[in-house]
Design a protein around this motif. Structure first.
Motif, PDB file in Angstrom:
ATOM      1  N   ALA A  83       0.827  -1.212   0.000  1.00 44.90           N
ATOM      2  CA  ALA A  83       0.000   0.000   0.000  1.00 44.90           C
ATOM      3  C   ALA A  83       0.860   1.259   0.000  1.00 44.90           C
ATOM      4  O   ALA A  83       0.569   2.231  -0.711  1.00 44.90           O
ATOM      5  N   ALA A  84       1.920   1.257   0.781  1.00 45.59           N
ATOM      6  CA  ALA A  84       2.774   2.441   0.852  1.00 45.59           C
ATOM      7  C   ALA A  84       3.459   2.704  -0.479  1.00 45.59           C
ATOM      8  O   ALA A  84       3.571   3.860  -0.918  1.00 45.59           O
TER       9      ALA A  84
ATOM     10  N   GLN B 177       2.396   1.847  -3.449  1.00 52.58           N
ATOM     11  CA  GLN B 177       1.395   2.338  -4.390  1.00 52.58           C
ATOM     12  C   GLN B 177       1.049   3.797  -4.108  1.00 52.58           C
ATOM     13  O   GLN B 177       0.829   4.584  -5.042  1.00 52.58           O
ATOM     14  N   ASP B 178       1.002   4.176  -2.831  1.00 53.56           N
ATOM     15  CA  ASP B 178       0.744   5.578  -2.495  1.00 53.56           C
ATOM     16  C   ASP B 178       1.881   6.476  -2.969  1.00 53.56           C
ATOM     17  O   ASP B 178       1.659   7.601  -3.426  1.00 53.56           O
ATOM     18  N   ASP B 179       3.133   5.966  -2.853  1.00 53.13           N
ATOM     19  CA  ASP B 179       4.285   6.751  -3.301  1.00 53.13           C
ATOM     20  C   ASP B 179       4.276   6.935  -4.812  1.00 53.13           C
ATOM     21  O   ASP B 179       4.700   7.978  -5.325  1.00 53.13           O
TER      22      ASP B 179
ATOM     23  N   PRO C 123       1.438   5.996  -7.552  1.00 53.58           N
ATOM     24  CA  PRO C 123       0.166   5.371  -7.950  1.00 53.58           C
ATOM     25  C   PRO C 123       0.202   4.772  -9.348  1.00 53.58           C
ATOM     26  O   PRO C 123      -0.632   3.937  -9.685  1.00 53.58           O
TER      27      PRO C 123
END
Length: 374
Positions: free
Chosen positions: A285-286, A288-290, A292
């Motif tokens: 998740a992290a 992908q947040d960094d 997208p």
């Protein structure tokens, strides 16, 4: 079969390398941090009356100590016998490892002048380590990887600033927050030492490397991202062209796992406090947040870990129950697409009083389990 290309072995069936790359290994790979030494009677015998740092710079000793657990336990990787402060010592920093305390720096680094006086790195300073690596490679089989090792920049900075181990890292954090430019200046002097040491090991033929941040778990994610991540990323990026798996591990870093993965690494080590499936979800998740734009597969990393070292004292049935739980967590993470593979390990290092036979039995039990699904 081993095909040689300069000093690098090309291993066609090494379970650790396969798991790190997201391939299905022939068996579940397992090795233990601090397996080289500590719990083994043969280690205590060979180290009698020889200092820790002296051992790290004697090719015959470091090769023998590195290989002892491989011969005894049939682990899938040797970890180079070394210490976090070896690149500092090699460069000429006045320090020693004091029994019962740890690394002690004679003249702590706390001013701009102290930082500017830090020595640089020359590969010739670790010629003994390189020689030892050659001896180790000559004994390993084509299924056993050799992992190189270095301390991460925050941990080395803390030792330099505090003058030794610290419970709270108060001087380190004070410098980081009160004089961030000076902090970055210090880290920029440390980074080449670590990179140079890792590169020397890679050029000598290690098959993977681990960047070990002992004290990063004392930081908030905000502080880690601002003050540490750029430097760890610089180090890991500088060796990306080597084509060897990079493992990033820290103690107490459950809240930092996504940021540590963002530093650039194929494998993320997880300590025993964090279930592997939850760790994998956080990492994915992290990342992908960094970024997208990354697809799900690009945000998955291989996992390493994460048996509590103390469980090895609890008896065989308790160990096997914990191993089954950990393998199930890793397999769930892989099945969900949050992880690419799994390398079994402890969630930190082997404790000194651990029964060596308990380690061997654990390795045998892990090997008897099916490899992680792909």
């Amino acid at each position: 079969m081993i095909r040689r290309m300069t000093n690098r072995r090309v291993l066609t069936d090494a379970p650790l390398l396969d798991a790190a790359a997201g391939r299905t290994p022939s068996r579940r790979p397992v090795w233990f941090m601090r397996q080289a030494g500590r719990s083994l009677p043969e280690y205590r015998e060979i180290r009698a009356n020889i200092g820790m740092l002296e051992s790290c710079f004697r090719p015959d000793l470091l090769a023998e100590i590195t290989m002892q657990p491989v011969r005894r336990h049939d682990v899938d990787a040797a970890i180079l016998f070394s210490d976090i402060v070896v690149p500092l010592k090699a460069a000429g920093v006045d320090l020693d490892i004091v029994p019962g305390r740890g690394p002690v720096v004679a003249h702590p680094v706390r001013t701009a002048a102290d930082i500017d006086a830090l020595p640089g790195f020359d590969p010739d300073q670790v010629a003994a380590v390189v020689e030892g690596i050659g001896a180790i490679l000559g004994e390993l089989t084509d299924r056993q990887a050799l992992i190189g090792f270095a301390g991460a920049p925050f941990t080395l900075a803390s030792y330099l600033i505090e003058g030794g181990p610290s419970r709270n890292h108060e001087r380190t954090k004070a410098l980081m927050h009160s004089e961030p430019a000076l902090w970055d200046r210090l880290m920029s002097r440390i980074d080449p030492l670590i990179t140079g040491f890792l590169r020397a090991q890679i050029d000598a033929g290690v098959d993977a490397v681990q960047l070990f941040d002992s004290w990063a778990g004392f930081l908030t994610e905000r502080d880690y991202r601002r003050h540490v991540l750029p430097h760890s990323a610089r180090i890991l990026g500088a060796i990306a062209d080597a084509g060897v798996p990079r493992i990033h591990f820290g103690v107490g870093t459950g809240e930092l796992l996504g940021a540590m993965a963002a530093a650039g690494t194929e494998v993320v080590g997880v300590d025993w406090r964090m279930p592997l499936d939850i760790a994998a979800r956080r990492i994915s998740a992290a990342l992908q947040d960094d970024d997208p734009a990354d697809g799900r597969g690009d945000s998955a990393r291989a996992l390493q870990g994460n048996l509590d070292p103390a469980i090895l004292f609890a008896g065989e049935s308790a160990v096997q129950a914990e191993v089954r739980r950990i393998l199930a967590e890793a397999d769930r993470a892989i099945d969900r697409g949050d992880a690419r593979g799994h390398i079994f390990n402890l969630g930190h290092g082997v404790l000194p009083d651990t029964d060596a036979d308990a380690i061997t039995r654990t390795v045998d039990f892990v090997h008897a389990q099916p490899p992680a699904p792909r």
